[in-house]
Design an enzyme around this catalytic site. Structure first.
Site, short mmCIF file in Angstrom:
data_model
loop_
_atom_site.label_atom_id
_atom_site.label_comp_id
_atom_site.label_asym_id
_atom_site.label_seq_id
_atom_site.Cartn_x
_atom_site.Cartn_y
_atom_site.Cartn_z
N ARG A 257 52.16 30.67 51.03
CA ARG A 257 52.69 30.90 49.67
C ARG A 257 52.11 29.88 48.69
NH1 ARG A 257 53.09 34.19 52.15
NH2 ARG A 257 54.81 35.37 52.98
N SER B 275 62.35 36.90 48.45
CA SER B 275 62.86 35.72 49.14
C SER B 275 63.04 34.59 48.12
CB SER B 275 61.86 35.25 50.19
OG SER B 275 61.60 36.30 51.08
N GLU C 2 61.01 29.73 46.17
CA GLU C 2 59.70 30.41 46.13
C GLU C 2 59.35 30.85 44.71
OE1 GLU C 2 58.68 33.50 49.19
OE2 GLU C 2 58.17 34.65 47.40
C1 LIG Z 1 62.20 42.87 46.06
C2 LIG Z 1 61.10 41.84 46.16
C3 LIG Z 1 60.38 41.70 47.34
C4 LIG Z 1 59.35 40.75 47.44
N1 LIG Z 1 58.66 40.64 48.61
C5 LIG Z 1 57.67 39.73 48.73
C6 LIG Z 1 56.95 39.60 49.95
O1 LIG Z 1 57.20 40.30 50.92
N2 LIG Z 1 55.98 38.66 50.02
C7 LIG Z 1 55.66 37.86 48.96
O2 LIG Z 1 54.76 37.02 49.10
N3 LIG Z 1 56.31 37.98 47.78
C8 LIG Z 1 57.30 38.89 47.64
N4 LIG Z 1 57.98 39.00 46.45
C9 LIG Z 1 57.63 38.13 45.33
C10 LIG Z 1 56.64 38.76 44.33
O3 LIG Z 1 56.71 40.16 44.36
C11 LIG Z 1 55.20 38.35 44.57
O4 LIG Z 1 55.06 36.95 44.52
C12 LIG Z 1 54.24 38.97 43.52
O5 LIG Z 1 52.91 38.78 43.89
C13 LIG Z 1 54.43 38.39 42.13
O6 LIG Z 1 53.61 39.12 41.25
P1 LIG Z 1 54.05 39.37 39.76
O7 LIG Z 1 52.95 40.10 39.10
O8 LIG Z 1 55.38 40.01 39.70
O9 LIG Z 1 54.12 37.86 39.25
P2 LIG Z 1 55.12 37.25 38.15
O10 LIG Z 1 56.51 37.19 38.72
O11 LIG Z 1 54.95 37.94 36.86
O12 LIG Z 1 54.54 35.77 38.09
C14 LIG Z 1 54.66 34.91 39.21
C15 LIG Z 1 53.80 33.66 38.98
O13 LIG Z 1 52.43 34.04 38.93
C16 LIG Z 1 51.88 33.72 37.65
N5 LIG Z 1 50.98 34.84 37.30
C17 LIG Z 1 51.26 36.17 37.27
N6 LIG Z 1 50.16 36.84 36.88
C18 LIG Z 1 49.19 35.93 36.67
C19 LIG Z 1 47.84 36.01 36.26
N7 LIG Z 1 47.25 37.17 35.96
N8 LIG Z 1 47.13 34.85 36.16
C20 LIG Z 1 47.70 33.64 36.45
N9 LIG Z 1 48.97 33.52 36.83
C21 LIG Z 1 49.72 34.66 36.94
C22 LIG Z 1 53.06 33.59 36.72
O14 LIG Z 1 52.78 32.75 35.61
C23 LIG Z 1 54.08 32.98 37.64
O15 LIG Z 1 53.85 31.61 37.79
C24 LIG Z 1 59.03 39.94 46.32
C25 LIG Z 1 59.75 40.09 45.13
C26 LIG Z 1 60.77 41.04 45.04
C27 LIG Z 1 61.52 41.20 43.76
#
Ligand SMILES: Cc1cc2nc3c(=O)[nH]c(=O)nc-3n(C[C@H](O)[C@H](O)[C@H](O)COP(=O)(O)OP(=O)(O)OC[C@H]3O[C@@H](n4cnc5c(N)ncnc54)[C@H](O)[C@@H]3O)c2cc1C
Length: 355
Positions: free
Chosen positions: A163, A245, A347
């Protein structure tokens, strides 16, 4: 002028107003928006799918930039080299995984059902069911806010860990220094999955751990397992209004792990004798059952609770404020320290909040 509420842009559905809200649909628009905010000395929050963010009820006083670039380009596809595909940062992650399985590109199938955008995936090296994106990412093209220039990282330069990556580690006032523009994946061609490394998934597929299965079977089983744990977004299921998580699995020295009761899950983590523990197990064994917090007399007033399907997700039951979610997190973290002496770390990125 109507204000954009960040609760509408996050899967936990909490978060107050954005100072200024900008949506960028192309790489040029992303760079423009970042440059303008930086030139004006404004604080900048980058948001993809909002699935790993917990934002304060006070909102975010600076510019909130929603990355909404779409689509992908296949650079090459042949039986020797496999597929090289370059994906725009705002492209929905699971739509990419679904496409990959339908087109017999192998390697992403175990990562089915993870919410968010593709640009967010390398930030914390998303992973599930024995896979993570470090196994298939060839390169990430970014905008470096410090040098005002495009910077491309190869896989080894991204310093992927559990992570973790250089993208998560390198920030300017808490926001990413490197804004992800595109992500290049290198995938194998074929209908078979990558080797199944996760025992629960191998069992449900009826294969031995380490063997392969058909990728579409892997996707189906992963989606089924995830849904049973509230880990696939579903507007009608309050257990999915979360950041996934809430705590990472702690990585501790072997001596700390040895003091845990028999039966505590432990996995080797790297070469220096470190051990990865299960945060879900620690939470459960510290006395926090599924649904902890639902009682209106609880620290969250019943507005936030542990998921009723999984102890690792903190969920918004409908009217939670960010502070309600944090109250549950604090209580759980305190209880785990008290019972086992192990500190859990969040996380998701907390904005304007602290545990
Ligand atoms: C129901 C649920 C299940 C999940 N299951 C998992 C899982 O199994 N495994 C796992 O690893 N994660 C999981 N996650 C967490 C999450 O989905 C992941 O970390 C996902 O990759 C986040 O992407 P996002 O676009 O939503 O990021 P955001 O939530 O929008 O941003 C997260 C972080 O990344 C940064 N960021 C986003 N986009 C960019 C970009 N283009 N450039 C630079 N920085 C950026 C943001 O500034 C922030 O710091 C889960 C979340 C939920 C709600």
């Amino acid at each position: 002028m109507t204000q954009t509420m960040l609760s509408e842009l996050t899967t936990a559905a909490v978060g107050g107003p954005a100072g200024t809200f900008v949506e960028a649909r192309t790489e040029a628009e992303i760079i423009d928006a970042v440059r303008s905010a930086d030139a004006a000395g404004e604080k900048l929050l980058i948001i993809g799918g909002g699935s790993n963010l917990l934002i304060s009820d006070a909102g975010y006083p600076g510019t909130v930039l929603k990355i909404a670039s779409q689509g992908f380009t296949v650079n090459s596809e042949d039986s020797c080299g496999g597929v090289s595909v370059v994906v725009q940062a705002g492209h929905n992650w699971d739509a990419l995984v679904e496409h990959s399985v339908l087109h017999a590109w192998s390697g992403l199938e175990a990562l089915s059902g993870i919410p968010g955008a593709t640009g967010g995936a390398p930030v914390q090296n998303v992973g599930a069911y024995g896979a993570d994106v470090s196994q298939t990412i060839a390169a990430v093209r970014t905008w470096d806010r410090e040098r005002n220039a495009v910077q491309t990282f190869t896989n080894s330069e991204l310093k992927f860990g559990y992570r973790d990556s250089i993208l998560k580690q390198t920030t300017i006032q808490g926001s990413p220094r490197y804004v992800v523009l595109t992500v290049e994946f290198q995938l194998a061609l074929g209908r078979m999955s990558a080797p199944i490394r996760y025992a629960e998934l191998a069992r449900s597929l009826g294969v031995e751990a380490g063997k392969r299965a058909y990728s579409n079977d892997v996707r189906r089983e992963v989606l089924r397992l995830r849904a049973s744990k509230g880990m696939v977004l579903d507007a009608s299921d309050r257990d999915t209004y979360s950041t996934g998580s809430f705590f990472t699995n702690p990585i501790v020295p072997a001596a700390a792990a040895a003091s845990l009761p028999e039966g505590a899950p432990q996995y080797p983590a790297g070469s220096d004798g470190l051990v990865k523990l299960s945060a879900a197990w620690l939470i459960d064994q510290a006395g926090f059952a599924k649904g902890f917090g639902l009682d209106p007399a609880s620290v969250s007033g019943g507005r936030a609770s542990l998921s009723t399907k999984h102890t690792l997700a903190i969920t918004n039951r409908g009217e939670a404020r960010a502070e309600d979610m944090v109250a549950i997190a604090r209580e759980v973290r305190r209880g785990v320290v008290e019972r086992f002496g192990i500190e859990l770390h969040p996380e998701p990125l907390l904005i304007g909040l602290a545990l």
